[in-house]
Each structure stands twice: as structure tokens, then as C-alpha cells.
Design an enzyme around this catalytic site. Structure first.
Site, PDB file in Angstrom:
ATOM      1  N   LYS A  77       1.054  -1.325   0.081  1.00  0.00           N
ATOM      2  CA  LYS A  77      -0.083  -0.018  -0.144  1.00  0.00           C
ATOM      3  C   LYS A  77       1.162   1.209  -0.063  1.00  0.00           C
ATOM      4  CE  LYS A  77      -3.809   1.772   2.720  1.00  0.00           C
ATOM      5  NZ  LYS A  77      -4.218   1.586   4.318  1.00  0.00           N
ATOM      6  N   SER A 150      -9.365   1.647   3.180  1.00  0.00           N
ATOM      7  CA  SER A 150      -8.520   2.308   2.298  1.00  0.00           C
ATOM      8  C   SER A 150      -7.517   1.571   1.369  1.00  0.00           C
ATOM      9  CB  SER A 150      -7.629   3.392   2.804  1.00  0.00           C
ATOM     10  OG  SER A 150      -7.013   2.582   4.073  1.00  0.00           O
ATOM     11  N   SER A 174      -9.225  -0.653   7.169  1.00  0.00           N
ATOM     12  CA  SER A 174      -8.880  -0.639   6.056  1.00  0.00           C
ATOM     13  C   SER A 174      -7.946  -1.758   5.332  1.00  0.00           C
ATOM     14  CB  SER A 174      -7.705   0.552   5.890  1.00  0.00           C
ATOM     15  OG  SER A 174      -8.553   1.752   5.765  1.00  0.00           O
TER      16      SER A 174
HETATM   17  N1  GLN Z   1     -12.886   3.698   6.744  1.00  0.00           N
HETATM   18  C1  GLN Z   1     -12.148   4.161   7.754  1.00  0.00           C
HETATM   19  C2  GLN Z   1     -11.946   5.576   7.792  1.00  0.00           C
HETATM   20  O1  GLN Z   1     -12.069   6.114   6.670  1.00  0.00           O
HETATM   21  C3  GLN Z   1     -10.842   3.169   7.916  1.00  0.00           C
HETATM   22  C4  GLN Z   1      -9.597   3.787   7.533  1.00  0.00           C
HETATM   23  C5  GLN Z   1      -8.315   2.976   8.108  1.00  0.00           C
HETATM   24  O2  GLN Z   1      -8.438   1.984   8.822  1.00  0.00           O
HETATM   25  N2  GLN Z   1      -7.272   3.500   7.540  1.00  0.00           N
HETATM   26  O3  GLN Z   1     -11.503   6.131   8.750  1.00  0.00           O
END
Ligand code: GLN
Length: 472
Positions: A77, A150, A174
Site C-alpha cells: 500500500k 483504504s 482498512s
Molecule cells: N474507513 C475508515 C476511515 O475512513 C478506515 C480507515 C483505515 O482503517 N485506515 O477512517
């Protein structure tokens, strides 16, 4: 269906010299060339860098110095720093940033071949990769849908064989949510199990680094390499790293699994998703595993608390992007305040700005007690819910997400709806416990996933149960 490890299969071929690491890397680079333009999973392909690593891997193999991951092609990532390789966090503000050091988890991959960086929501803020400055990654099952987020780029790469495995980060879901949307396996680890040094921070009290792969065994192999204390991340604990791979297949027969009623009573839970998860439970019952209904009463406050706590931490972590230290700098700014303002206005996207504003507000004098402090108290209640539950049960099973992958654009104008995609993943994040997402079938040709939660440091049993479910 039995799911055998892709890493072990390739390991054998590499060690028996049926294929060289260079040839394998070339194969994967060719697949990326073929598939990536459609999916937008890779945002940079590091061909030269990859082939150099592959040559080195071949030397290690020839010298008999190969480790389990030597020569295995993977992706990161684009939130992980690799010395000399552009790292953007999906943000215009970091474009052109070349880190002078490499993340600890990446160092620990022992000769694995990094093919390139994959897409992420901007600074990992999002559930669909739509907040990335590179545009959304498409779902491998349906190009009109999101891959999840993400870590949408990494899951799409693994799902379509553009990489054998990936490292992602999970703050509020994420790794688990995109794994669910794109039909692969992903593990969020106990907070403190894997070093975050060199992984760009979003919300530091929740950020974790974890593996994404096609099989549970591969997750176990990767975790064994990356887990453990690191002096460069003070939240890692000096706890021995278990032999996760050896533990697979040895799930205790007398365990009890909890089913949290709040997760199954949720209004937005898709009936097809619910049925698939209930099928898993029914199959496990047939194998003699005991189940018990439990209550996690503060579940409904998890998303509101999460969206006070994370923006608060985000507002602090984003302060370092000032137009001076890293990446983008406004060209026409004449004095210091203007450099800050113009660089940040042009460099950050809407979602990051929204969170900086929310967080700054929640932390400001006069509002701190009402918002941040209250959210932190709720966080304790949520953690206590799990502690109480784990007195009665060994592990917990839930859906990973309430729905299958949504359409690109569907939630972009409605942040609250987007935030609710985290309903099943945010609670475990707030509690700092591990969570594993594994595919458990399809509804309307889109993957569905079941989530296994366990107490802190229970990665071994979480993976053991994951392996059993994978083979159902
Ligand atoms: N969807 C969650 C957020 O927007 C998770 C993000 C993450 O785990 N980096 O905060």
C-alpha cells in the site's frame, strides 16, 4: 475447498530452480501491464527496483541463504516508506516525496520482491480509495464498483494475481473491509504486534500494519516475519512471536464462539450477507464447535466515537505537511503563513480537510470535554464490552461488512453513509484486538466475508479458526 499456500508453492519452485526470482518477477510485471490499466490498483510500478531485488534473491537462493519469502513478488500500500522509492499516501501533498529510510515491516520481508506501490485513500482516510488523488481502484469482480478501502489497491492486486501478497494498514477497517469487498483474506493485528515505523501515520492510537493474501496460511507466514518488537516503534511489545504457521490445523475442539446479537440486528445488514455468515456458523456447528449469543452493548457508539477520535489524531498527524518538510510546496507563496496555507489548501483533498476541521474542533478549548474526552470514555466502554465477552467465549464471529461492494460514486456525497461502512470493523479497532476477514461465498457475484475477532494477542487462534472456515 482446500486452499493451499501460494507462497509455499512458489517457494518450492524457486528452491528447486524450476523458476528463477527474475523470471517470476517478469511474469508478475507482465500481468500488471496487462491488467492494471483497467483496475487502477498499482499507482507506481517499480520495474527496475523489482528486478534488482529479484537478482539479489536469486543470489541468496543460489547461496542457500533463502528465507521463506525470498524472491516472492508482493506489493505495498503506498503508505509504506521504502528508501529511494516515491511514497505518496495517495495525496497530492506528498507527490514526489522520496523517503530516506524503509519501514521496519518491509525490512522484515527478507528478500521478497517489491513490485510497486498500490492505491490507497488519501492518507488512508476512506473506505473506497475514492479519496486517492490517483482516482478509485475498481473492484475485480465488477468494474463499476469500489474495491473497498483504504487498502483498495493492495486487495485488487492480490485478487487478480498482480502480486502474491501485500502489506496494508488497518486503522478502522482498512485491511478487513477491502479484503471483504474484493474476495481476499486480510488480518488486522493486535495493536503493538507489528511495527508501524515507516508506515505513514493516520490515527496513531489505532494504526496497525498487517498482511493481505489469498489464503490464511500465507497470512500466517507473513505475520511470522513482520511481527515483534521494534525499538523504532515504542508501541510494539516484547512478546515472543508465535509460530503461527505451525499452529494452523490445531484449533482446540472445545472452543466456544460468540455471536454478538447487535451485529446481526443491524438495520443496514444485507440479507444475502447475513445468510452467508449464518451458513458458516451452521457448518461450524456441524463440526461440533459450540456457539453462544453474546452482547456488545456499546456497538452502536463505535462509529461516532471512532469519527471523533480519529479526526482528532489526524488533525495532529497532518500538521507536519506544511509545504516545507515534505512533498508539495505552493510556488507563488511569498511568506511563511502563505506557504502553509496555499500548500495545504492545494495539497490536501476534501476528506482530509474535513477530518482536520472535525478534529481541530473536537480538540479545541471548550469542546474537548464534550467531544474528545467523551469519545475516549466510550472507547473504554467498547473495550470493556470485548473484555467481558471474552470471559465467556474464545472467539467472536461477525460479518466483516454489512453489504457487498458499493458502486463507485454511490457514497461520495454522503460522508455519514461512507462512515457507516466501518460499523463492523471500527469496534475491534477501538479495542485494539485482532480481526481476520475471510471470504465466505458470493451474493450476486460479489464476494461476502466473515470476520473473526479474538482477544489481544490471539492471532494464532484467530488464524486457526480462519483456516477451518476457509476449508469448509
Ligand atoms: N474507513 C475508515 C476511515 O475512513 C478506515 C480507515 C483505515 O482503517 N485506515 O477512517
Amino acid at each position: 475447498m482446500k486452499k493451499s499456500s501460494m507462497i509455499l508453492e512458489l517457494r518450492k519452485k524457486l528452491d528447486q530452480k524450476k523458476v528463477s526470482a527474475v523470471e517470476l518477477t517478469q511474469d508478475y510485471l507482465a500481468t500488471i501491464k496487462k491488467k492494471n490499466s483497467e483496475l487502477n490498483s498499482f499507482i507506481s510500478v517499480e520495474e527496475e527496483f523489482a528486478l534488482k531485488q529479484a537478482k539479489h534473491a536469486d543470489m541468496m537462493i543460489a547461496d542457500g541463504d533463502a528465507n521463506i519469502l525470498t524472491g516472492i513478488p508482493y506489493t505495498l500500500k503506498d503508505l509504506f516508506c521504502v528508501k529511494g522509492v516515491e511514497t505518496t499516501a495517495g495525496s497530492n501533498i506528498l507527490k514526489g516525496y522520496i523517503p530516506p529510510y524503509t519501514a521496519t515491516a518491509v525490512e522484515r520481508l527478507n528478500g521478497a520482491v517489491m513490485l510497486g506501490k498500490t492505491n490507497t485513500d488519501e492518507f488512508a482516510m476512506g473506505a473506497s480509495t475514492e479519496t486517492s488523488c490517483f482516482g478509485p481502484t475498481k473492484n475485480p469482480y465488477d468494474l463499476s464498483r469500489v474495491a473497498g478501502g483504504s487498502s483498495g489497491g493492495p486487495v485488487a492486486a492480490v485478487a487478480t494475481d498482480m502480486a502474491v501478497f501485500a502489506l496494508g494498514t488497518d486503522t478502522g477497517g482498512s485491511i478487513r473491509q477491502p479484503a471483504a469487498f474484493s474476495g481476499v483474506a486480510g488480518l488486522r493485528v493486535t495493536y503493538g504486534r507489528v511495527s508501524r515505523y515507516g508506515a505513514i501515520a493516520m490515527a496513531s492510537s489505532l494504526d496497525t500494519v498487517g498482511p493481505i493474501a489469498k489464503t490464511v496460511e500465507d497470512l500466517a507466514i507473513i505475520l511470522e516475519q513482520i511481527a515483534g518488537i521494534d525499538v523504532l516503534d515504542g508501541t510494539t511489545l516484547d512478546k515472543p512471536v508465535e509460530e503461527y504457521t505451525k499452529a494452523l490445523g490445531k484449533l482446540k475442539k472445545n472452543i466456544t464462539i460468540g455471536i454478538p446479537k447487535e451485529y446481526f440486528e443491524l438495520e443496514g445488514l444485507d440479507i444475502g450477507v447475513q445468510q452467508k455468515v449464518e451458513n458458516v456458523i451452521a457448518e461450524l456447528k456441524k463440526q461440533g464447535i459450540k456457539f453462544k449469543e453474546i452482547s456488545l452493548p456499546h456497538t452502536k457508539y463505535a462509529v461516532p466515537a471512532y469519527y471523533i477520535i480519529t479526526p482528532s489524531e489526524v488533525s495532529s498527524n497532518m500538521a507536519r505537511y506544511d509545504g516545507i518538510k515534505f512533498g508539495y510546496r505552493a510556488e507563488n507563496a511569498s511568506e511563511l503563513m502563505e506557504v502553509y496555507k496555499q500548500s495545504r489548501s492545494a495539497g490536501f483533498g476534501d476528506e482530509v480537510k474535513r477530518r482536520i476541521m472535525l478534529g481541530t474542533y473536537a480538540l479545541s478549548a471548550g469542546y474537548y470535554d464534550a467531544y474528545y474526552l467523551k469519545a475516549m470514555k466510550v472507547r473504554t466502554l467498547i473495550r470493556n464490552d470485548f473484555t467481558t465477552a471474552f470471559k465467556d467465549v474464545d472467539l467472536i464471529i461477525t460479518p466483516t461488512t454489512p453489504t457487498t461492494a458499493f458502486k463507485i460514486g454511490e457514497n461520495m456525497d454522503d460522508p455519514i453513509k461512507m462512515y457507516l461502512a466501518d460499523i463492523y470493523t471500527a469496534p475491534a479497532s477501538l479495542a485494539g484486538i485482532p480481526g481476520l476477514a475471510i471470504p465466505c461465498g458470493e451474493v450476486d457475484n460479489l464476494p461476502v466475508s466473515v470476520q473473526i475477532l479474538g482477544p489481544q494477542w490471539s492471532e494464532s487462534s484467530v488464524l486457526q479458526l480462519g483456516k477451518v472456515i476457509e476449508e469448509l
